[in-house]
Design an enzyme around this catalytic site. Structure first.
Site, PDB file in Angstrom:
ATOM      1  N   GLU A 210       0.856  -1.185   0.000  1.00 34.37           N
ATOM      2  CA  GLU A 210       0.000   0.000   0.000  1.00 34.37           C
ATOM      3  C   GLU A 210       0.893   1.236   0.000  1.00 34.37           C
ATOM      4  O   GLU A 210       1.837   1.345   0.799  1.00 34.37           O
ATOM      5  CB  GLU A 210      -0.953   0.059   1.198  1.00 34.37           C
ATOM      6  N   ILE A 211       0.584   2.156  -0.896  1.00 38.04           N
ATOM      7  CA  ILE A 211       1.282   3.441  -0.938  1.00 38.04           C
ATOM      8  C   ILE A 211       0.447   4.422  -0.122  1.00 38.04           C
ATOM      9  O   ILE A 211      -0.734   4.617  -0.421  1.00 38.04           O
ATOM     10  CB  ILE A 211       1.428   3.953  -2.397  1.00 38.04           C
TER      11      ILE A 211
ATOM     12  N   ASP B  97       5.547   5.469   2.616  1.00 39.33           N
ATOM     13  CA  ASP B  97       5.063   6.835   2.791  1.00 39.33           C
ATOM     14  C   ASP B  97       6.266   7.766   2.724  1.00 39.33           C
ATOM     15  O   ASP B  97       7.379   7.393   3.095  1.00 39.33           O
ATOM     16  CB  ASP B  97       4.346   7.015   4.131  1.00 39.33           C
TER      17      ASP B  97
ATOM     18  N   ASP C 101      -2.689   4.644  -2.449  1.00 38.74           N
ATOM     19  CA  ASP C 101      -3.474   5.612  -1.669  1.00 38.74           C
ATOM     20  C   ASP C 101      -2.500   6.671  -1.137  1.00 38.74           C
ATOM     21  O   ASP C 101      -2.539   7.044   0.017  1.00 38.74           O
ATOM     22  CB  ASP C 101      -4.196   4.885  -0.515  1.00 38.74           C
TER      23      ASP C 101
ATOM     24  N   HIS D 249      -2.012  11.081  -4.407  1.00 42.99           N
ATOM     25  CA  HIS D 249      -3.154  11.300  -5.310  1.00 42.99           C
ATOM     26  C   HIS D 249      -2.854  12.354  -6.383  1.00 42.99           C
ATOM     27  O   HIS D 249      -3.756  12.840  -7.056  1.00 42.99           O
ATOM     28  CB  HIS D 249      -4.431  11.665  -4.545  1.00 42.99           C
TER      29      HIS D 249
ATOM     30  N   GLU E 107      -6.541   4.628  -5.826  1.00 40.76           N
ATOM     31  CA  GLU E 107      -7.690   5.234  -5.138  1.00 40.76           C
ATOM     32  C   GLU E 107      -7.720   6.755  -5.308  1.00 40.76           C
ATOM     33  O   GLU E 107      -6.701   7.378  -5.581  1.00 40.76           O
ATOM     34  CB  GLU E 107      -7.601   4.941  -3.633  1.00 40.76           C
ATOM     35  N   ASP E 108      -8.895   7.287  -5.032  1.00 44.78           N
ATOM     36  CA  ASP E 108      -9.101   8.741  -5.034  1.00 44.78           C
ATOM     37  C   ASP E 108      -8.833   9.358  -6.410  1.00 44.78           C
ATOM     38  O   ASP E 108      -8.292  10.464  -6.524  1.00 44.78           O
ATOM     39  CB  ASP E 108      -8.255   9.430  -3.953  1.00 44.78           C
TER      40      ASP E 108
HETATM   41  C1  SAM Z   1      -4.598   9.410   2.067  1.00 49.14           C
HETATM   42  S1  SAM Z   1      -3.196   9.251   3.111  1.00 49.14           S
HETATM   43  C2  SAM Z   1      -3.052   7.496   3.288  1.00 49.14           C
HETATM   44  C3  SAM Z   1      -4.156   6.926   4.090  1.00 49.14           C
HETATM   45  C4  SAM Z   1      -3.962   5.498   4.514  1.00 49.14           C
HETATM   46  N1  SAM Z   1      -3.688   4.624   3.400  1.00 49.14           N
HETATM   47  C5  SAM Z   1      -5.232   5.029   5.202  1.00 49.14           C
HETATM   48  O1  SAM Z   1      -5.913   4.158   4.628  1.00 49.14           O
HETATM   49  O2  SAM Z   1      -5.543   5.496   6.274  1.00 49.14           O
HETATM   50  C6  SAM Z   1      -1.938   9.695   2.015  1.00 49.14           C
HETATM   51  C7  SAM Z   1      -0.504   9.488   2.510  1.00 49.14           C
HETATM   52  O3  SAM Z   1       0.332   9.605   1.378  1.00 49.14           O
HETATM   53  C8  SAM Z   1       1.548  10.166   1.766  1.00 49.14           C
HETATM   54  N2  SAM Z   1       2.232  10.753   0.603  1.00 49.14           N
HETATM   55  C9  SAM Z   1       2.046  11.986   0.052  1.00 49.14           C
HETATM   56  N3  SAM Z   1       2.876  12.169  -0.965  1.00 49.14           N
HETATM   57  C10 SAM Z   1       3.587  11.020  -1.096  1.00 49.14           C
HETATM   58  C11 SAM Z   1       4.613  10.607  -1.987  1.00 49.14           C
HETATM   59  N4  SAM Z   1       5.047  11.399  -2.975  1.00 49.14           N
HETATM   60  N5  SAM Z   1       5.143   9.383  -1.817  1.00 49.14           N
HETATM   61  C12 SAM Z   1       4.710   8.563  -0.827  1.00 49.14           C
HETATM   62  N6  SAM Z   1       3.748   8.910   0.047  1.00 49.14           N
HETATM   63  C13 SAM Z   1       3.182  10.132  -0.074  1.00 49.14           C
HETATM   64  C14 SAM Z   1       1.162  11.193   2.824  1.00 49.14           C
HETATM   65  O4  SAM Z   1       2.273  11.470   3.664  1.00 49.14           O
HETATM   66  C15 SAM Z   1      -0.006  10.520   3.521  1.00 49.14           C
HETATM   67  O5  SAM Z   1       0.421   9.875   4.690  1.00 49.14           O
END
Ligand code: SAM
Length: 240
Positions: A40-41, A66, A108, A111, A136-137
């Site tokens: 999961e990303i 993350d 995820d 986005h 997603e999203d």
């Molecule tokens: C929508 S949240 C994830 C929610 C989690 N999967 C859940 O189900 O509760 C998005 C996450 O993506 C991370 N994020 C943002 N940009 C990113 C990037 N370029 N590479 C990896 N992670 C990233 C953010 O730090 C954040 O923690």
């Protein structure tokens, strides 16, 4: 049911749209029978980590990435959290080096459309046969602030629509405009849900075959793939 997990969350918050749970049941049920490798990303506050751990079979390799170093603290027994940028091909290559290929990849993360596309391009080759890649999203494809906007070619939704074309490139009849794309040999489905795109891998050594069966005798043929300038045998049957 995965949605039941919402009652079990603690201070590691989980954030998912309600209708995603139906999609998970439909798409991920078949991956529960035996241990898989899942990625999961996007970790955020870590709430999805125990949910996926509960969902998949014991012995599964569960990997989460993350960009935020604080997310490392959400790693629990039997899971792996790695810190890096989903849009960095070197980081993704190191991830593959460490964990090998995956059965299910769920994006995820940021986005941001360009990130979703880069992650897909770098990770799709490392999705196992019969595996599933979900993003997603995807409503962010309609938001200019995420690199989207209505019919913006750079959006993930438009990229996915082009995957539909590429999947069908076996059948091209306009070679100059639309040539064969190797991805057709390993993509058998691009499913669009509200805000989720699910892309399935099926490696096919041979092009699709058409079956014709009469009186219990079945013949297989790929002639339709060779014919150029096809016209429908049904032309005129509607009186037009
Ligand atoms: C929508 S949240 C994830 C929610 C989690 N999967 C859940 O189900 O509760 C998005 C996450 O993506 C991370 N994020 C943002 N940009 C990113 C990037 N370029 N590479 C990896 N992670 C990233 C953010 O730090 C954040 O923690």
């Amino acid at each position: 049911m995965l949605i039941e997990h919402l009652k079990k969350t603690d201070d590691r918050a989980l954030t998912k749209w309600e209708h995603y749970f139906q999609v998970y049941e439909r798409e991920l049920g078949r991956f529960r029978k035996k241990p898989i490798s899942f990625l999961e990303i996007g970790v955020f506050k870590g709430g999805s980590i125990p949910m996926w751990k509960d969902h998949f079979a014991e012995g599964s390799t569960l990997t989460f990435i993350d960009i935020d170093p604080a997310c490392k603290e959400f790693e629990i027994e039997g899971t792996n959290v790695r810190i890096g940028n989903q849009a960095d091909p070197d980081f993704l290559a190191a991830l593959i080096e460490e964990f090998g290929s995956f059965d299910v990849i769920l994006d995820d993360g940021s986005h941001i459309c360009a990130h979703q596309i880069t992650s897909f391009q770098n990770l799709w080759p490392h999705l196992r046969n019969l595996g599933l890649y979900m993003v997603e999203d995807c409503h962010t494809s309609y938001w200019p602030g995420y690199g989207g906007g209505f019919r913006n070619e750079a959006s993930f939704i438009e990229f996915s629509k082009r995957l539909v074309d590429r999947m069908h490139s076996w059948y091209t009849d306009q070679d100059a405009l639309f040539s064969f794309d190797e991805i057709a040999k390993e993509m058998n489905s691009v499913r669009f849900y509200d805000s989720i795109v699910a892309i399935e891998k099926l490696q096919q050594k041979e092009p699709p075959v058409s079956l014709y069966s009469e009186n219990g005798r079945t013949e297989a043929s790929r002639n339709s793939l060779k014919i150029r300038g096809r016209t429908s045998i049904f032309t005129g049957k509607d009186g037009a």
